[in-house]
Scaffold this active site. Structure first.
Site, PDB file in Angstrom:
ATOM      1  N   SER A 251       0.847  -1.191   0.000  1.00 26.17           N
ATOM      2  CA  SER A 251       0.000   0.000   0.000  1.00 26.17           C
ATOM      3  C   SER A 251       0.881   1.240   0.000  1.00 26.17           C
ATOM      4  CB  SER A 251      -0.926  -0.003   1.222  1.00 26.17           C
ATOM      5  OG  SER A 251      -0.174  -0.010   2.411  1.00 26.17           O
TER       6      SER A 251
ATOM      7  N   ARG B 202     -10.408  -0.396   3.147  1.00 26.56           N
ATOM      8  CA  ARG B 202     -10.071   0.483   4.274  1.00 26.56           C
ATOM      9  C   ARG B 202     -10.336   1.914   3.851  1.00 26.56           C
ATOM     10  NH1 ARG B 202      -5.673   2.828   2.065  1.00 26.56           N
ATOM     11  NH2 ARG B 202      -4.342   1.537   0.735  1.00 26.56           N
TER      12      ARG B 202
END
Length: 424
Positions: free
Chosen positions: A155, A279
């Site tokens: 990420s 998320r």
């Protein structure tokens, strides 16, 4: 009666916001983290933090069981993608509301994610899986340069690069496989078609699209966020099309509990999904709250503890943010003007992440940002003007490193280690 506690796994870019939201909701937040220094930092800020191996599910279960003797644990969550599947497993073990761990694990594997999206007919770039340099070379030849080469798991744009020719492709392959990139699992790479067009981030809670942000990157070949605008200047049709594709992603990946952010490029064939993240994205909750009056983090915490959320938009403002990105490596001599910028009407926040004498070594990811400025007003032209005026007031000086390779290597080690000290 025992205090109601919210367990947070690890700390992350949105972590402090979760801690603050929990406290506003009358909860006692407790962070479980693997790094003692991280625990010490939280403790210094008056937060409870306990060192635990967050990669060890059994250790986490034992610690949460121990805490239940003192607290009423009403929820478990995290702002960090890499442990979010573990959150789902813990929630299931303790019979608490939480995400589907299997869905999160599939989504966090970008190759599996691409396979599932493609099978469902969701528009995505052409892609190939690669585990070595030969795979990378043949995949790029099949897709056609330029391509994006990135780790399958990760990420924050870490390890992600646009490769415009065979030399850049070979260079980045060597970087990823040569020991400089930190892998959380066995090295697997995704070779992906470069989708050309404006970039957007769709913010979702449950099955509701709460807001869409337009984003711009710094100079290639990296993908470091430079500027964001919320709400994105899109037509009603553009909002609807992107929203419909987003919901198709949720169905394809069996998501839809809690937060999701989906990154798009608007190409000649319309919205193309770059990746789905299970998320909230760093920085997005703040933009959404300023633009629409919806506190995504607080509403997520309500969901985590089994409460009812409220996603109704309270107002409509235009918000813009700008990251302060260095244009070369070196030692930061000074940075100033943040106070004057913060005093401008319409400027919501100015934050500097670096101090004088800090070594600046660009990594080509989220770590490159030296800080940011956020501005807001009722309309886009005024917001952009305020933002630019504020950014123009902030200046800095960076002295290039000596050409001594050992010195530069030492500074890189300091940056990767998260140390704010200057290299000597």
């Amino acid at each position: 009666m025992p205090r109601r506690a919210l367990i947070l796994l690890e700390d992350a870019s949105n972590g402090r916001l979760y801690l603050q939201a929990a406290q506003r909701l009358g909860l006692h937040p407790i962070t479980l983290a693997a790094d003692q220094a991280q625990c010490d930092l939280l403790a210094a800020e008056g937060m409870e933090a306990i060192r635990v191996d967050t990669d060890n599910l059994d250790a986490l279960i034992r610690e949460c069981s121990r805490l239940r003797r003192t607290f009423d644990i009403v929820g478990i969550t995290s702002a960090l993608e890499s442990v979010y599947a573990t959150v789902g497993k813990l929630c299931r073990h303790f019979d608490l509301p939480g995400p589907n761990a299997a869905s999160i694990e599939r989504c966090c594997d970008k190759f599996v994610q691409h396979q599932m999206l493609a099978k469902a007919g969701v528009p995505i770039p052409a892609y190939r899986l690669a585990v070595n340099a030969t795979d990378v070379e043949s995949a790029a030849a099949e897709i056609g340069l330029p391509v994006i080469l990135k780790p399958v798991v990760g990420s924050g744009s870490s390890g992600v690069r646009l490769c415009r020719d065979v030399e850049e492709l070979a260079e980045h392959t060597t970087f990823l496989l040569g020991g400089k990139h930190i892998w959380r699992s066995s090295p697997r790479m995704l070779v992906e078609e470069f989708a050309r067009g404006p970039h957007y981030v769709v913010n979702i809670m449950g099955n509701d699209v709460v807001g869409i942000t337009a984003a711009e990157f710094g100079p290639p070949p990296y993908f470091v966020f430079r500027q964001s605008i919320c709400p994105a200047p899109l037509s009603d049709d553009g909002h609807e099309r992107m929203g419909n594709v987003s919901l198709s992603c949720l169905r394809a990946l069996d998501l839809g509990w809690g937060p999701t952010c989906i990154e798009f490029r608007w190409t000649k064939r319309g919205p193309v999904v770059i990746e789905v993240n299970p998320r909230l994205a760093a920085g997005q909750p703040k933009l959404i709250q300023l633009a629409h009056g919806v506190d995504l983090i607080a509403e997520h915490v309500k969901l985590v503890i089994g409460g009812d959320w409220d996603l109704r938009k309270m107002h409509s403002h235009t918000v813009a943010s700008r990251s302060l990105l260095p244009d070369h490596d070196g030692t930061l001599d000074w940075i100033s003007g943040d106070g004057r910028a913060a005093a401008l009407p319409g400027v919501v926040e100015v934050k500097l992440r670096v101090k004088a004498k800090t070594p600046i070594v660009r990594q080509g990811d989220w770590r490159d940002s030296m800080g940011y400025v956020i501005a807001t007003s009722p309309d886009l032209p005024r917001t952009e003007a305020i933002l630019q005026q504020a950014v123009d007031l902030i200046d800095w000086s960076i002295t290039p490193f000596p050409t001594d390779d050992a010195t530069v290597a030492g500074c890189e080690a300091v940056i990767r280690g998260g140390n704010d000290g200057a290299c000597s």
